[in-house]
Design an enzyme around this catalytic site. Structure first.
Site, short mmCIF file in Angstrom:
data_model
loop_
_atom_site.label_atom_id
_atom_site.label_comp_id
_atom_site.label_asym_id
_atom_site.label_seq_id
_atom_site.Cartn_x
_atom_site.Cartn_y
_atom_site.Cartn_z
N TYR A 26 0.83 -1.21 0.00
CA TYR A 26 0.00 0.00 0.00
C TYR A 26 0.87 1.26 0.00
O TYR A 26 0.64 2.20 -0.78
CB TYR A 26 -0.91 -0.03 1.24
CG TYR A 26 -1.93 1.07 1.30
CD1 TYR A 26 -3.14 0.96 0.62
CD2 TYR A 26 -1.71 2.20 2.07
CE1 TYR A 26 -4.09 1.97 0.70
CE2 TYR A 26 -2.65 3.21 2.17
CZ TYR A 26 -3.84 3.09 1.47
OH TYR A 26 -4.78 4.09 1.54
N LYS A 47 1.14 4.17 -2.93
CA LYS A 47 0.81 5.57 -2.65
C LYS A 47 2.02 6.47 -2.86
O LYS A 47 1.87 7.62 -3.31
CB LYS A 47 0.27 5.70 -1.23
CG LYS A 47 -1.06 4.98 -1.00
CD LYS A 47 -2.15 5.47 -1.96
CE LYS A 47 -3.51 4.85 -1.64
NZ LYS A 47 -4.59 5.36 -2.51
#
Length: 249
Positions: A155, A159
């Site tokens: 994740y 990002k």
């Protein structure tokens, strides 16, 4: 904020932060393309809410990690509305696990949905925006991409990738009247944030100077600002909506 005569495409807007963004854009005058994947019912409900606000709304279901589906979605949106002025890359998932235990599939799926989709959707709308010589590209990143977070290597990597991609697109499209910016939420009391264990949420709250979790509306307000004329001289930037979390670490 006046977004009359603007058309916005918001990925992953059937629920959570995406839903709040879509509704706030509609309240500001924009017509909406609502995108989601899987069960269409939540997206249809959001579209009906937008229509009650007096704005147009179309639901286009698509897996934004797949090039063919993204191209179909954008083509259909342009056919229905004739323009796309605002793209909000919001779709995202989490499959948290320590790196030692993370599977290839967990890594690939999160990178595909959270990062590859940003590339695919941005590329797909570019031609129309360049022709219009006007556009706003706003991608939802995360403070995890700035700080890192144990158990979120996939994740956080996705990002963080959004930030570099955004800055590059900002440079490539500035001469065409198109801005590209990112919004990096902190701990938001919705969606992925609500799925966290309460003890973890409380521990994270200690690192938020303002002392409370954000809401989807807080993120939506930032997106609407970047989508409007008041942000015409802002591009290649990251706006943290985190209650001060980044500066406290």
């Amino acid at each position: 904020m006046n977004l009359d005569n603007r058309v916005a495409l918001v990925t992953g807007s059937g629920r959570g932060i995406g839903r709040a963004i879509a509704l706030k854009l509609a309240e500001s005058g924009a017509d909406l393309v609502i995108n989601d994947f899987g069960d269409p019912a939540p997206a249809v409900i959001v579209a009906e809410e937008i229509k009650k606000l007096g704005r147009r709304a179309e639901v286009i279901m698509a897996d934004v990690s797949q090039s063919a589906e993204v191209n179909r979605m954008v083509a259909e949106a342009l056919e229905k509305f004739g323009q796309i002025d605002i793209l909000v890359n919001n779709a995202g998932i989490a499959r948290d696990q320590l790196v030692l235990k993370m599977t290839d599939e967990d890594w690939d799926r999160v990178l595909d949905v959270n990062l590859k989709s940003v590339f695919l959707c941005t590329r797909a709308v570019m031609r129309a925006m360049i022709k219009q010589r006007r556009g706003r590209i706003i991608s939802i990143a995360s403070v995890s991409g700035l700080l890192g977070n144990p158990g979120q290597a996939n994740y956080a990597a996705a990002k963080a990738g959004i930030l570099g991609f955004t800055r590059t697109v900002a440079k490539e499209l500035a001469s065409r009247g198109i801005t590209a910016n990112a919004v990096a939420p902190g701990l938001i009391d919705a969606g992925l944030g609500q799925a966290l264990k309460e003890e973890y949420r409380e521990e994270m709250r200690k690192h938020i100077p303002l002392g409370f979790l954000g809401t989807p509306q807080d993120v939506a307000e930032a997106v609407v600002f970047l989508a409007g004329d008041g942000a015409r001289y802002i591009t290649g930037q990251v706006l943290n909506v985190d209650g001060g979390m980044v500066v406290s670490w």
